[in-house]
Design a protein around this motif. Structure first.
Motif, PDB file in Angstrom:
ATOM      1  N   LEU A 160      12.484  -9.800  -4.426  1.00  0.00           N
ATOM      2  CA  LEU A 160      11.917  -9.337  -3.125  1.00  0.00           C
ATOM      3  C   LEU A 160      12.427  -7.930  -2.925  1.00  0.00           C
ATOM      4  CD1 LEU A 160       9.595  -9.487  -0.879  1.00  0.00           C
ATOM      5  CD2 LEU A 160      11.253 -10.999   0.422  1.00  0.00           C
ATOM      6  N   GLY A 161      11.833  -7.040  -2.814  1.00  0.00           N
ATOM      7  CA  GLY A 161      12.315  -5.781  -2.167  1.00  0.00           C
ATOM      8  C   GLY A 161      11.236  -4.941  -1.410  1.00  0.00           C
ATOM      9  N   CYS A 162      11.705  -3.713  -0.898  1.00  0.00           N
ATOM     10  CA  CYS A 162      10.877  -2.850  -0.319  1.00  0.00           C
ATOM     11  C   CYS A 162      11.180  -1.550  -0.367  1.00  0.00           C
ATOM     12  CB  CYS A 162      10.791  -3.149   1.088  1.00  0.00           C
ATOM     13  SG  CYS A 162      12.165  -2.965   2.293  1.00  0.00           S
ATOM     14  N   LEU A 163      10.359  -0.430  -0.467  1.00  0.00           N
ATOM     15  CA  LEU A 163      10.737   0.984  -0.635  1.00  0.00           C
ATOM     16  C   LEU A 163      10.004   1.352   0.793  1.00  0.00           C
ATOM     17  CD1 LEU A 163      11.604   3.462  -1.672  1.00  0.00           C
ATOM     18  CD2 LEU A 163       9.582   3.550  -3.308  1.00  0.00           C
ATOM     19  N   ILE A 164      10.818   2.339   1.602  1.00  0.00           N
ATOM     20  CA  ILE A 164      10.332   3.175   2.534  1.00  0.00           C
ATOM     21  C   ILE A 164      10.601   4.510   2.498  1.00  0.00           C
ATOM     22  CG2 ILE A 164      10.270   3.277   4.960  1.00  0.00           C
ATOM     23  CD1 ILE A 164      11.253   0.420   5.176  1.00  0.00           C
ATOM     24  N   ALA A 165       9.760   5.568   2.592  1.00  0.00           N
ATOM     25  CA  ALA A 165       9.900   6.792   2.572  1.00  0.00           C
ATOM     26  C   ALA A 165       9.521   7.296   3.896  1.00  0.00           C
ATOM     27  CB  ALA A 165       8.980   7.388   1.269  1.00  0.00           C
ATOM     28  N   ARG A 198       0.732  -1.211   0.059  1.00  0.00           N
ATOM     29  CA  ARG A 198      -0.054   0.011   0.041  1.00  0.00           C
ATOM     30  C   ARG A 198       1.001   1.170  -0.114  1.00  0.00           C
ATOM     31  NH1 ARG A 198      -4.884   1.515  -1.744  1.00  0.00           N
ATOM     32  NH2 ARG A 198      -5.092   3.733  -1.051  1.00  0.00           N
ATOM     33  N   HIS A 199       2.010   1.371   0.641  1.00  0.00           N
ATOM     34  CA  HIS A 199       2.901   2.458   0.672  1.00  0.00           C
ATOM     35  C   HIS A 199       3.422   2.898  -0.609  1.00  0.00           C
ATOM     36  CE1 HIS A 199       5.487   5.216   2.527  1.00  0.00           C
ATOM     37  NE2 HIS A 199       6.508   4.669   1.729  1.00  0.00           N
ATOM     38  N   LEU A 200       3.494   1.950  -1.784  1.00  0.00           N
ATOM     39  CA  LEU A 200       3.819   2.249  -3.048  1.00  0.00           C
ATOM     40  C   LEU A 200       2.971   2.749  -3.675  1.00  0.00           C
ATOM     41  CD1 LEU A 200       6.107  -0.068  -1.927  1.00  0.00           C
ATOM     42  CD2 LEU A 200       6.580  -0.084  -4.627  1.00  0.00           C
ATOM     43  N   VAL A 201       1.550   2.589  -3.519  1.00  0.00           N
ATOM     44  CA  VAL A 201       0.160   2.858  -4.172  1.00  0.00           C
ATOM     45  C   VAL A 201       0.231   4.229  -3.736  1.00  0.00           C
ATOM     46  CG1 VAL A 201      -2.173   2.534  -4.250  1.00  0.00           C
ATOM     47  CG2 VAL A 201      -0.696   0.670  -4.264  1.00  0.00           C
ATOM     48  N   ASP A 202       0.186   4.522  -2.428  1.00  0.00           N
ATOM     49  CA  ASP A 202       0.258   6.018  -1.924  1.00  0.00           C
ATOM     50  C   ASP A 202       1.226   6.907  -2.364  1.00  0.00           C
ATOM     51  OD1 ASP A 202      -2.139   5.169  -0.346  1.00  0.00           O
ATOM     52  OD2 ASP A 202      -0.910   4.709   1.496  1.00  0.00           O
ATOM     53  N   LEU A 203       2.406   6.464  -2.607  1.00  0.00           N
ATOM     54  CA  LEU A 203       3.330   7.361  -3.293  1.00  0.00           C
ATOM     55  C   LEU A 203       3.000   7.710  -4.845  1.00  0.00           C
ATOM     56  CD1 LEU A 203       6.548   5.726  -1.730  1.00  0.00           C
ATOM     57  CD2 LEU A 203       5.876   7.655  -1.330  1.00  0.00           C
TER      58      LEU A 203
END
Length: 252
Positions: free
Chosen positions: A168-173, A92-97
């Motif tokens: 597999l990855g992640c993106l955190i802002a 969901r965080h990527l969708v918000d970004l």
């Protein structure tokens, strides 16, 4: 006499709230502090736990319940070309970004065009190594867009065919997202071997354009002009008679 009950005394009086009033969409990431190092560490620890003595775990081993805390920030990539990958799944965080669903979009869509070349080189090294990559990102402030800082983690996976074409990855802002879409600049990257002590494959710069050497010309080199000291016989030997089958009076 008025009190907190209705006329019959058996039902409390409730204020009349408008039911059709449009609500304001809130992003939890704008109000809850993000524990960046903890989420990155948990995702990497989960990936390490999937290996079971293997160098690279399988994509089929990844389950959402195993990354519950990092699920909103996690994603699965599919390599579609050298240096290019698209989202198969995204939190969901990527969708918000981005302000939209990102499944099927290329990973480079999250970055400004000036940083996409380096991202492509790092991504290809993850698949070719295979190896782990951590990327430091930031998004400068603009109108309706507060400054953001972020980090990305990329962990290689094997597909059902056994080749390393998944990640597999992640993106955190960190910070308020503001107006979407938000795109980032790549500030730095670091690569790590999947096996401690192994050689790290440094991301190589992509060749600009087609980057193919021009083919060698195989024609006859032009004849050198006759020197001033050449004899009349040598000069006449350089002339060639060209015949034409066209009848006179007809042009090209």
């Amino acid at each position: 006499m008025s009190d907190d009950h209705g006329q019959d005394g058996d039902s409390p009086r409730r204020p009349d709230f408008p039911r059709n009033r449009p609500g304001k969409l809130l992003h939890l990431a704008d109000y809850e502090p993000v524990q960046m190092d903890r989420i990155l560490g948990e995702l990497r620890g989960y990936w390490e736990g999937l290996r079971h003595g293997r160098a690279i775990p399988d994509r089929a081993d990844v389950e959402p319940r195993g990354i519950r805390r990092a699920l909103d920030y996690a994603f699965i990539l599919e390599r579609i070309a050298p240096g290019a990958a698209r989202f198969r799944l995204a939190g969901r965080h990527l969708v918000d970004l981005m302000g939209m669903e990102v499944r099927g979009m290329p990973l480079c869509a999250l970055l400004h065009t000036s940083s996409r070349g380096r991202l492509s080189d790092v991504l290809e090294s993850v698949f070719r190594g295979p190896q782990i990559a951590e990327i430091v990102l930031d998004s400068p402030a603009g109108y309706g867009r507060p400054a953001l800082s972020g980090r990305m983690l990329l962990l290689p996976l094997r597909s059902d065919l056994g080749d390393v074409t998944r990640a597999l990855g992640c993106l955190i802002a960190e910070g308020r997202i503001g107006e979407a879409p938000r795109r980032f600049d790549l500030r730095s990257d670091a690569e790590f071997p999947v096996i401690p002590g192994a050689r790290v494959l440094e991301p190589s710069p992509s060749s600009p354009g087609f980057a193919e050497p021009p083919p060698r010309w195989g024609g006859t080199p032009p004849a050198e002009p006759p020197s001033k000291d050449a004899s009349p016989e040598e000069r006449r030997a350089r002339f060639h008679v060209v015949s034409s089958d066209k009848p006179p009076g007809i042009g090209f």
